[in-house]
Design a protein around this motif. Sequence first.
Motif, PDB file in Angstrom:
ATOM      1  N   SER A  67      35.239 -13.278  23.892  1.00 63.84           N
ATOM      2  CA  SER A  67      35.539 -12.177  22.979  1.00 63.84           C
ATOM      3  C   SER A  67      35.059 -12.446  21.550  1.00 63.84           C
ATOM      4  O   SER A  67      35.259 -11.619  20.666  1.00 63.84           O
ATOM      5  N   LEU A  68      34.419 -13.600  21.329  1.00 59.62           N
ATOM      6  CA  LEU A  68      33.913 -13.914  19.996  1.00 59.62           C
ATOM      7  C   LEU A  68      32.635 -13.124  19.738  1.00 59.62           C
ATOM      8  O   LEU A  68      31.647 -13.283  20.456  1.00 59.62           O
ATOM      9  N   PRO A  69      32.591 -12.279  18.718  1.00 52.92           N
ATOM     10  CA  PRO A  69      31.349 -11.574  18.388  1.00 52.92           C
ATOM     11  C   PRO A  69      30.260 -12.575  18.011  1.00 52.92           C
ATOM     12  O   PRO A  69      30.522 -13.546  17.288  1.00 52.92           O
ATOM     13  N   GLU A  70      29.061 -12.374  18.526  1.00 54.79           N
ATOM     14  CA  GLU A  70      27.970 -13.313  18.291  1.00 54.79           C
ATOM     15  C   GLU A  70      27.751 -13.566  16.806  1.00 54.79           C
ATOM     16  O   GLU A  70      27.515 -14.694  16.378  1.00 54.79           O
ATOM     17  N   SER A  71      27.860 -12.512  15.999  1.00 51.51           N
ATOM     18  CA  SER A  71      27.589 -12.633  14.564  1.00 51.51           C
ATOM     19  C   SER A  71      28.673 -13.401  13.820  1.00 51.51           C
ATOM     20  O   SER A  71      28.441 -13.921  12.724  1.00 51.51           O
ATOM     21  N   LEU A  72      29.870 -13.494  14.402  1.00 50.37           N
ATOM     22  CA  LEU A  72      30.992 -14.144  13.721  1.00 50.37           C
ATOM     23  C   LEU A  72      31.441 -15.438  14.387  1.00 50.37           C
ATOM     24  O   LEU A  72      32.309 -16.135  13.848  1.00 50.37           O
ATOM     25  N   ALA A  73      30.874 -15.747  15.542  1.00 52.64           N
ATOM     26  CA  ALA A  73      31.368 -16.875  16.336  1.00 52.64           C
ATOM     27  C   ALA A  73      31.305 -18.190  15.569  1.00 52.64           C
ATOM     28  O   ALA A  73      32.264 -18.975  15.561  1.00 52.64           O
ATOM     29  N   GLU A  74      30.184 -18.463  14.908  1.00 50.76           N
ATOM     30  CA  GLU A  74      30.051 -19.727  14.197  1.00 50.76           C
ATOM     31  C   GLU A  74      31.062 -19.834  13.067  1.00 50.76           C
ATOM     32  O   GLU A  74      31.688 -20.879  12.854  1.00 50.76           O
ATOM     33  N   VAL A 109      34.828 -21.021  28.202  1.00 49.10           N
ATOM     34  CA  VAL A 109      33.826 -21.806  27.476  1.00 49.10           C
ATOM     35  C   VAL A 109      32.432 -21.615  28.065  1.00 49.10           C
ATOM     36  O   VAL A 109      31.422 -21.852  27.382  1.00 49.10           O
ATOM     37  N   GLY A 110      32.344 -21.156  29.300  1.00 46.04           N
ATOM     38  CA  GLY A 110      31.045 -20.892  29.911  1.00 46.04           C
ATOM     39  C   GLY A 110      30.305 -19.743  29.255  1.00 46.04           C
ATOM     40  O   GLY A 110      29.098 -19.569  29.474  1.00 46.04           O
ATOM     41  N   GLU A 111      31.011 -18.946  28.447  1.00 48.69           N
ATOM     42  CA  GLU A 111      30.389 -17.824  27.751  1.00 48.69           C
ATOM     43  C   GLU A 111      29.840 -18.229  26.380  1.00 48.69           C
ATOM     44  O   GLU A 111      29.284 -17.390  25.674  1.00 48.69           O
ATOM     45  N   LEU A 112      29.994 -19.485  26.004  1.00 48.05           N
ATOM     46  CA  LEU A 112      29.521 -19.943  24.711  1.00 48.05           C
ATOM     47  C   LEU A 112      28.002 -19.808  24.636  1.00 48.05           C
ATOM     48  O   LEU A 112      27.282 -20.210  25.550  1.00 48.05           O
ATOM     49  N   SER A 113      27.504 -19.248  23.552  1.00 47.54           N
ATOM     50  CA  SER A 113      26.071 -18.966  23.428  1.00 47.54           C
ATOM     51  C   SER A 113      25.261 -20.256  23.342  1.00 47.54           C
ATOM     52  O   SER A 113      25.765 -21.297  22.894  1.00 47.54           O
ATOM     53  N   PRO A 114      23.989 -20.211  23.751  1.00 45.94           N
ATOM     54  CA  PRO A 114      23.119 -21.396  23.651  1.00 45.94           C
ATOM     55  C   PRO A 114      23.001 -21.921  22.225  1.00 45.94           C
ATOM     56  O   PRO A 114      22.800 -23.127  22.019  1.00 45.94           O
ATOM     57  N   GLN A 115      23.139 -21.042  21.225  1.00 43.01           N
ATOM     58  CA  GLN A 115      23.041 -21.462  19.832  1.00 43.01           C
ATOM     59  C   GLN A 115      24.255 -22.290  19.393  1.00 43.01           C
ATOM     60  O   GLN A 115      24.135 -23.176  18.534  1.00 43.01           O
ATOM     61  N   LEU A 144      40.679 -31.354  22.584  1.00 39.98           N
ATOM     62  CA  LEU A 144      39.991 -30.175  23.094  1.00 39.98           C
ATOM     63  C   LEU A 144      40.337 -29.939  24.558  1.00 39.98           C
ATOM     64  O   LEU A 144      40.205 -30.841  25.397  1.00 39.98           O
ATOM     65  N   ILE A 145      40.810 -28.720  24.849  1.00 41.96           N
ATOM     66  CA  ILE A 145      41.019 -28.273  26.224  1.00 41.96           C
ATOM     67  C   ILE A 145      40.151 -27.042  26.433  1.00 41.96           C
ATOM     68  O   ILE A 145      40.119 -26.150  25.581  1.00 41.96           O
ATOM     69  N   MET A 146      39.409 -27.023  27.515  1.00 42.78           N
ATOM     70  CA  MET A 146      38.494 -25.916  27.803  1.00 42.78           C
ATOM     71  C   MET A 146      38.810 -25.340  29.175  1.00 42.78           C
ATOM     72  O   MET A 146      39.342 -26.035  30.036  1.00 42.78           O
ATOM     73  N   ALA A 147      38.454 -24.087  29.365  1.00 47.04           N
ATOM     74  CA  ALA A 147      38.674 -23.449  30.663  1.00 47.04           C
ATOM     75  C   ALA A 147      37.523 -22.504  30.963  1.00 47.04           C
ATOM     76  O   ALA A 147      36.915 -21.929  30.055  1.00 47.04           O
ATOM     77  N   THR A 148      37.227 -22.350  32.239  1.00 42.67           N
ATOM     78  CA  THR A 148      36.195 -21.409  32.657  1.00 42.67           C
ATOM     79  C   THR A 148      36.390 -21.024  34.114  1.00 42.67           C
ATOM     80  O   THR A 148      36.923 -21.808  34.911  1.00 42.67           O
ATOM     81  N   LEU A 152      30.002 -24.336  36.129  1.00 45.08           N
ATOM     82  CA  LEU A 152      29.169 -24.894  35.066  1.00 45.08           C
ATOM     83  C   LEU A 152      28.028 -25.738  35.608  1.00 45.08           C
ATOM     84  O   LEU A 152      26.959 -25.817  34.985  1.00 45.08           O
ATOM     85  N   GLU A 153      28.225 -26.368  36.753  1.00 49.97           N
ATOM     86  CA  GLU A 153      27.138 -27.152  37.343  1.00 49.97           C
ATOM     87  C   GLU A 153      25.963 -26.255  37.695  1.00 49.97           C
ATOM     88  O   GLU A 153      24.797 -26.624  37.470  1.00 49.97           O
ATOM     89  N   ASP A 154      26.246 -25.078  38.241  1.00 51.93           N
ATOM     90  CA  ASP A 154      25.176 -24.115  38.531  1.00 51.93           C
ATOM     91  C   ASP A 154      24.503 -23.659  37.246  1.00 51.93           C
ATOM     92  O   ASP A 154      23.273 -23.484  37.201  1.00 51.93           O
ATOM     93  N   MET A 155      25.297 -23.450  36.199  1.00 58.44           N
ATOM     94  CA  MET A 155      24.733 -23.019  34.920  1.00 58.44           C
ATOM     95  C   MET A 155      23.845 -24.099  34.317  1.00 58.44           C
ATOM     96  O   MET A 155      22.826 -23.801  33.678  1.00 58.44           O
ATOM     97  N   VAL A 156      24.218 -25.362  34.526  1.00 57.33           N
ATOM     98  CA  VAL A 156      23.380 -26.475  34.055  1.00 57.33           C
ATOM     99  C   VAL A 156      22.053 -26.480  34.803  1.00 57.33           C
ATOM    100  O   VAL A 156      20.975 -26.625  34.207  1.00 57.33           O
ATOM    101  N   ARG A 157      22.131 -26.283  36.129  1.00 60.90           N
ATOM    102  CA  ARG A 157      20.902 -26.300  36.944  1.00 60.90           C
ATOM    103  C   ARG A 157      19.953 -25.162  36.569  1.00 60.90           C
ATOM    104  O   ARG A 157      18.730 -25.321  36.649  1.00 60.90           O
ATOM    105  N   THR A 158      20.509 -24.017  36.172  1.00 60.97           N
ATOM    106  CA  THR A 158      19.670 -22.870  35.826  1.00 60.97           C
ATOM    107  C   THR A 158      19.316 -22.832  34.340  1.00 60.97           C
ATOM    108  O   THR A 158      18.675 -21.883  33.880  1.00 60.97           O
ATOM    109  N   GLY A 159      19.739 -23.859  33.599  1.00 57.64           N
ATOM    110  CA  GLY A 159      19.386 -23.938  32.187  1.00 57.64           C
ATOM    111  C   GLY A 159      20.226 -23.073  31.269  1.00 57.64           C
ATOM    112  O   GLY A 159      19.866 -22.892  30.099  1.00 57.64           O
ATOM    113  N   LYS A 160      21.338 -22.531  31.745  1.00 60.50           N
ATOM    114  CA  LYS A 160      22.180 -21.667  30.926  1.00 60.50           C
ATOM    115  C   LYS A 160      23.259 -22.441  30.168  1.00 60.50           C
ATOM    116  O   LYS A 160      23.921 -21.880  29.293  1.00 60.50           O
ATOM    117  N   PHE A 161      23.435 -23.711  30.539  1.00 61.02           N
ATOM    118  CA  PHE A 161      24.441 -24.531  29.857  1.00 61.02           C
ATOM    119  C   PHE A 161      23.873 -25.929  29.699  1.00 61.02           C
ATOM    120  O   PHE A 161      23.262 -26.483  30.621  1.00 61.02           O
TER     121      PHE A 161
END
Length: 326
Positions: A67-74, A109-115, A144-148, A152-161
């Motif tokens: 739900s973090l807007p891309e322009s405000l996430a950082e 956390v899987g929705e975190l942008s590549p940037q 830090l606690i993360m959830a998804t 994520l392993e598939d996302m790593v293999r496809t270069g998305k994470f």
Amino acid sequence: MSPAAQSLLGISEAIEELRQTINLVAPTALSVLIQGETGTGKELVARAIHDSSRRARGPLIDVNCASLPESLAEAELFGHEKGAFTGADRPRKGHFEQAHGGTVFLDEVGELSPQLQPKLLRVLELREVRRIGGAYSVAVDFRLIMATHRNLEDMVRTGKFREDLYHRMNVCSIRTPALRDRTDDILLLAHHFAGQYARETDRAVRCFSADVMNLFLGYPWPGNVRELQNVVRQTVLTSKDMVDVADLPFEFLRKTVAANVKLGVYHHTMKDVSRRLCVYAITAARGSRRQAARLLGIPRSTFHRIAKSAGLEDPPDGRQASFDAY
């Protein structure tokens, strides 16, 4: 067993193992990655870990990455200095600084942008953040606690994470069980939610009928505990004393029929449910069996078989079917 872990309702072996894992992990300083399907209670597990940890008196900062807007996430995560961008009229701490002495929970956390992924990696490695527009880094002390719900392993293999971030995150992994894997808990949870919503809405709902309990136990619950919670909430609002099949939401009954057709399950409770749904669908489709099958999301041939088994023959002389006709 800590009070926080006990808040995870259930008597099944799967939920008991989860509670034990929480008790083992909570006292440590390790980062935790919680994985599981949507609606399995990952947020509850995160809170239980925090509440049972040495940081329990510190803040728990909950951040939904989806739900973090891309322009405000950082700016939200790392903060900003005055004048860093238009509208930044004062310095602001980001979530990592706000959580100093406590815990940051990054949900989805899987929705975190590549940037943002490399910047999160830097925070995890150096335990410091640099605000947008800042000239120096600020040391931060947080767990830090993360959830998804993603793989994520598939996302790593496809270069998305990022692979390095994944390995840095995956120090301690916990998996929340799907509701279909903890069927011993279904009725316990259903009665708990019914009591909760009955009190909130001042309803006199007392119990579930045997047919409703059979449906609950036979349904695969793809939305897990959250779906069960929503079904019970809707049901309580339309029931008076004992919850019967007629009180259940139409969409739940429709999905129940479709799921049981797929599994090849058909018992007396399902026959009654199927009859109700067939009549509803035929009426809504103005007598068209093809449209009625489409409304229920099942093949036409399956619809005819269910309708026939439920005692619903084709209406004579092509007349439109209706509730009154049956």
